[in-house]
Write a protein that holds these residues in place. Sequence first.
Motif, PDB file in Angstrom:
ATOM      1  N   HIS A 241      -0.068  16.685 -97.698  1.00  0.00           N
ATOM      2  CA  HIS A 241       0.622  17.947 -97.982  1.00  0.00           C
ATOM      3  C   HIS A 241       2.000  17.670 -98.570  1.00  0.00           C
ATOM      4  N   GLY A 242       2.393  18.489 -99.527  1.00  0.00           N
ATOM      5  CA  GLY A 242       3.696  18.349-100.161  1.00  0.00           C
ATOM      6  C   GLY A 242       4.623  19.501 -99.825  1.00  0.00           C
ATOM      7  N   THR A 243       5.745  19.532-100.521  1.00  0.00           N
ATOM      8  CA  THR A 243       6.761  20.561-100.256  1.00  0.00           C
ATOM      9  C   THR A 243       7.222  21.252-101.537  1.00  0.00           C
ATOM     10  N   LEU A 244       6.365  21.311-102.551  1.00  0.00           N
ATOM     11  CA  LEU A 244       6.762  21.982-103.791  1.00  0.00           C
ATOM     12  C   LEU A 244       6.987  23.473-103.586  1.00  0.00           C
ATOM     13  N   TRP A 245       6.269  24.073-102.664  1.00  0.00           N
ATOM     14  CA  TRP A 245       6.437  25.474-102.306  1.00  0.00           C
ATOM     15  C   TRP A 245       6.072  25.635-100.835  1.00  0.00           C
ATOM     16  N   PHE A 246       6.518  26.750-100.281  1.00  0.00           N
ATOM     17  CA  PHE A 246       6.198  27.043 -98.884  1.00  0.00           C
ATOM     18  C   PHE A 246       4.772  27.569 -98.795  1.00  0.00           C
TER      19      PHE A 246
ATOM     20  N   VAL B 150      -8.031  25.133-107.201  1.00  0.00           N
ATOM     21  CA  VAL B 150      -6.757  25.861-107.164  1.00  0.00           C
ATOM     22  C   VAL B 150      -6.390  26.198-105.722  1.00  0.00           C
ATOM     23  N   ALA B 151      -7.372  26.584-104.928  1.00  0.00           N
ATOM     24  CA  ALA B 151      -7.117  26.880-103.513  1.00  0.00           C
ATOM     25  C   ALA B 151      -6.546  25.652-102.806  1.00  0.00           C
ATOM     26  N   LEU B 152      -7.113  24.483-103.081  1.00  0.00           N
ATOM     27  CA  LEU B 152      -6.618  23.253-102.462  1.00  0.00           C
ATOM     28  C   LEU B 152      -5.220  22.896-102.960  1.00  0.00           C
ATOM     29  N   VAL B 153      -4.924  23.188-104.220  1.00  0.00           N
ATOM     30  CA  VAL B 153      -3.578  22.966-104.756  1.00  0.00           C
ATOM     31  C   VAL B 153      -2.576  23.861-104.033  1.00  0.00           C
ATOM     32  N   LEU B 154      -2.935  25.130-103.862  1.00  0.00           N
ATOM     33  CA  LEU B 154      -2.027  26.059-103.172  1.00  0.00           C
ATOM     34  C   LEU B 154      -1.699  25.585-101.760  1.00  0.00           C
ATOM     35  N   VAL B 155      -2.707  25.144-101.035  1.00  0.00           N
ATOM     36  CA  VAL B 155      -2.503  24.676 -99.668  1.00  0.00           C
ATOM     37  C   VAL B 155      -1.774  23.331 -99.665  1.00  0.00           C
TER      38      VAL B 155
ATOM     39  N   TRP C 103       1.063  15.879-106.769  1.00  0.00           N
ATOM     40  CA  TRP C 103      -0.185  15.118-106.873  1.00  0.00           C
ATOM     41  C   TRP C 103      -1.405  16.032-106.832  1.00  0.00           C
ATOM     42  N   HIS C 104      -1.321  17.112-106.085  1.00  0.00           N
ATOM     43  CA  HIS C 104      -2.418  18.088-106.082  1.00  0.00           C
ATOM     44  C   HIS C 104      -2.559  18.721-107.465  1.00  0.00           C
ATOM     45  N   VAL C 105      -1.438  19.065-108.058  1.00  0.00           N
ATOM     46  CA  VAL C 105      -1.463  19.676-109.398  1.00  0.00           C
ATOM     47  C   VAL C 105      -2.053  18.684-110.402  1.00  0.00           C
ATOM     48  N   VAL C 106      -1.618  17.428-110.339  1.00  0.00           N
ATOM     49  CA  VAL C 106      -2.126  16.399-111.254  1.00  0.00           C
ATOM     50  C   VAL C 106      -3.636  16.218-111.077  1.00  0.00           C
ATOM     51  N   ALA C 107      -4.086  16.142-109.827  1.00  0.00           N
ATOM     52  CA  ALA C 107      -5.522  15.974-109.563  1.00  0.00           C
ATOM     53  C   ALA C 107      -6.317  17.169-110.082  1.00  0.00           C
ATOM     54  N   TRP C 108      -5.784  18.382-109.924  1.00  0.00           N
ATOM     55  CA  TRP C 108      -6.489  19.574-110.398  1.00  0.00           C
ATOM     56  C   TRP C 108      -6.553  19.598-111.924  1.00  0.00           C
ATOM     57  N   VAL C 109      -5.450  19.266-112.585  1.00  0.00           N
ATOM     58  CA  VAL C 109      -5.448  19.225-114.055  1.00  0.00           C
ATOM     59  C   VAL C 109      -6.461  18.182-114.544  1.00  0.00           C
TER      60      VAL C 109
END
Length: 171
Positions: free
Chosen positions: A40-45, A110-115, A120-126
Amino acid sequence: MTCMGASPTRAYPQAMKRALALSLVTGQFLLLAALAFIPHGTLWFTNVGVIVAAISLGLVGAVLVVLGVIKLGSALTASPIPREKAQLVTTGVYGLMRSPIYAGLMTGGVALVLVGASAWHVVAWVALVGLLSMKTRWEERMLLAEHPDYRSYGARVGRFVPGIGRLAAGE
């Protein structure tokens, strides 16, 4: 070395085709696993709104995948290489989009990116979207060769989203 009964020129391209298909499928599953297991990251709450959006998108993605799998029936394969003599499916969810399973995987991603809330989630999704787009285009070239009706179907129905990504007349 060739397959029994196959000419050397035919066996090699088929083996290459199967190897490429396997690498695309493997990459797809690795990227989906990465989305699920990257820390989990901290790009957004990840507040209640984000969680509700993620659950909603996850459900939409799951429904698209399930409906696509059910409608394909015996024509289903993880490989982009279509099954021999399989019927072209153009009804149900396939009447709305040509690749509902891939669209569902992207939506669930996208759901997994949001959570996950990390770069790294964004990169994996792209990367997943890029891989599935490449896989779809290759699969569609084979479907065009196999099914004469695929061109008119593709001109009517969007690729991943209804109405978007339709095939041009000369594509």
